[in-house]
Write an enzyme that holds these catalytic residues in place. Sequence first.
Site, short mmCIF file in Angstrom:
data_model
loop_
_atom_site.label_atom_id
_atom_site.label_comp_id
_atom_site.label_asym_id
_atom_site.label_seq_id
_atom_site.Cartn_x
_atom_site.Cartn_y
_atom_site.Cartn_z
CB CYS A 75 -3.85 3.12 -1.47
SG CYS A 75 -5.25 4.26 -1.08
CE LYS A 92 -7.26 -0.40 6.11
NZ LYS A 92 -8.01 -0.09 4.59
CD GLN A 124 -7.09 -4.96 3.88
OE1 GLN A 124 -7.67 -5.65 4.27
NE2 GLN A 124 -6.99 -3.62 3.44
CG HIS A 140 -1.85 0.90 1.44
ND1 HIS A 140 -1.70 2.34 1.71
CD2 HIS A 140 -3.26 0.88 1.10
CE1 HIS A 140 -2.86 2.85 1.71
NE2 HIS A 140 -3.86 2.01 1.44
CG ASP A 163 0.48 -2.84 6.19
OD1 ASP A 163 -0.57 -2.79 6.82
OD2 ASP A 163 0.37 -2.09 4.98
C1 LIG Z 1 -2.23 -3.06 3.36
C2 LIG Z 1 -2.74 -1.74 3.77
N1 LIG Z 1 -2.09 -0.99 4.50
C3 LIG Z 1 -2.08 0.21 4.94
C4 LIG Z 1 -3.43 0.89 4.67
C5 LIG Z 1 -3.64 2.17 5.29
O1 LIG Z 1 -4.68 1.81 6.54
P1 LIG Z 1 -5.05 3.61 6.91
O2 LIG Z 1 -5.83 4.19 5.80
O3 LIG Z 1 -6.14 2.86 7.81
O4 LIG Z 1 -3.80 4.12 7.59
C6 LIG Z 1 -4.39 -0.04 4.24
C7 LIG Z 1 -5.80 0.52 4.08
O5 LIG Z 1 -6.29 0.76 2.80
C8 LIG Z 1 -4.11 -1.34 3.45
O6 LIG Z 1 -5.09 -1.99 3.18
#
Ligand SMILES: Cc1ncc(COP(=O)(O)O)c(C=O)c1O
Lengths: 421, 153
Positions: free
Chosen positions: A378, A238, A215, A135, A212
Amino acid sequence: MSNSESGSGVGSRAFDVDSIRADFPILNRKINGQQLVYLDNAATTQKPAQVIKSLTDYYEQTNANVHRGVHTLSIEATDGYELARTKVAKFINAPRREEVIWTRNTSESLNLVAATWAEANLSEGDNIVITMMEHHSNIVPWQQLAFKKGAEVRYLQHDDEGVIDIDGAGGVIDSRTKIVAATHMSNVLGTINPIAKLAELAHDVGALILVDAAQSVPHMPVDVQALDADFLCFSAHKMLGPTGIGVLWGRYDLLEAMPPYMFGGDMILEVTYEDANWNDLPYKFEAGTPNIADAFATGAAVDYLSALGMENVWKHEQELTAYAMEQVLSLDNVKVLGPQDPALRGGVISFIHDTIHPHDLGTALDQQGIAIRTGHHCAMPLVRSYGVVAAARASFYIYNTKSEVDAFVNGISETEGYFSR
Amino acid sequence: MTGGMSGLGEMDELYEAIILDHYRSPRNTAPVEGADVDLEVNNPFCGDEFHIQLKVEDDAVSEVGITGRGCAISQASASLLAELVKGKSTDQVHDAVDSIRRLLKGEEITDEEADVLGDIEALGGVRKFPVRVKCALLSWVGLDDALTEHLSK
Ligand SMILES: Cc1ncc(COP(=O)(O)O)c(C=O)c1O
């Protein structure tokens, strides 16, 4: 009654989708005259009444600032805030509750590590290893840090189906690698990455592993000790929780040695006109009045998931994903990104239609009450690597059903019919 | 069971027949030799991207070529734009872009403006789908900026 009295013992509950659905007021909504089918769970999940109620309860019964008063409300607010931390620590099997730091979201957790630990520990010529399926939140902070330090961002490759080339990883991770930062589950491909294996490779060269888990923590049992992780980041929104709060978990000794991220109230122990020193963990990383209400609600979300059991959550999603993959792959004009074998992936199905642009599909499904994500998710470099600039994505959670998958697949067929009129 | 064509009926306002026609068979897609205005416009958010080329002679657009990829709305819009600008003075193009902007914002346009836009008025259905307005405007706004820049040279 404060949360600290009511929230500790979590009962268990059968995984029954009908009774789960009854907890989610929003699922009754009609969208464009149709029953809502919410399939954008990788972006954010819906919230059960229990979580919503924990917010109103907090504001109606408990509201006060934490860690700074001797009055009853302040004590109750502090207890509830800290109890939520304990719940999160147990949820991810953290050895110590002080290792759980509240942040705003996954992005802030990642930025915190880049700005403190990595800022202090990286030098020119060092490298940071990430995957090609991160991401933006797990790419950009490292790129920026690398620019500043004269360090390098390196990428672990993956195959056409989005499976990491673990045999090739040894050639990427080397003695100058300081940290390997990888997504546990890709929000685009659905791939579940071999974190424990990457941790071993990282540790072999004296590097750290950051996960990370945005998910993964919401969808499967995650145990930071079993993964042998050093840092792990996720967002409450999430996983049934509120927006505006997230978690950084880090190993105690690492967090202890790290410089603070922000300065101000609560994170200090003692301040003079000349200087200050830092509070203990976790407070060193929680400057200012924290997001107390959302911490309470995150505790409620963790309770909800714990009662269902994360094995059951994962099983439900695996079944649904297998069912959906079979249906979607049977469509002639659709290509699914990521592993084609449902056993290798989580409940995220990104796909490209040969003739219908994702945005046209997104609008057409919305007209049928079906919410999916469209765009670059993203993860621009990843989506572009498939020769497209946008994809459509359906992602599942505990309240989704096979008949919703049917509605979604039928919706794609209806859209094809519409555009080939 | 959800779905069904009943749900999609509303879409006709967005995807009028003329839009679908231009989407399926975009006009003026041949490259322009020795273009005076040559630009790439894109919307990184949705990934739509177009390559727009114009030849400007005696302050009028004599040739136009637009190619690219995007959703039905952005593609049809680009094709309709190409049809419109051919033979128009740069001032007329600028005015037409202004009309289409107002049309998509839901503002009234005059009968004369509607006459100039012709088929393009069909894009007006996008108003009901605010998130798609950007798709419809992408090529128009890009071209307008490029023309202004060309004239200031
Ligand atoms: C794999 C992953 N990392 C990071 C994020 C970022 O999360 P947040 O927008 O809650 O900071 C997301 C969310 O879309 C994600 O799916």
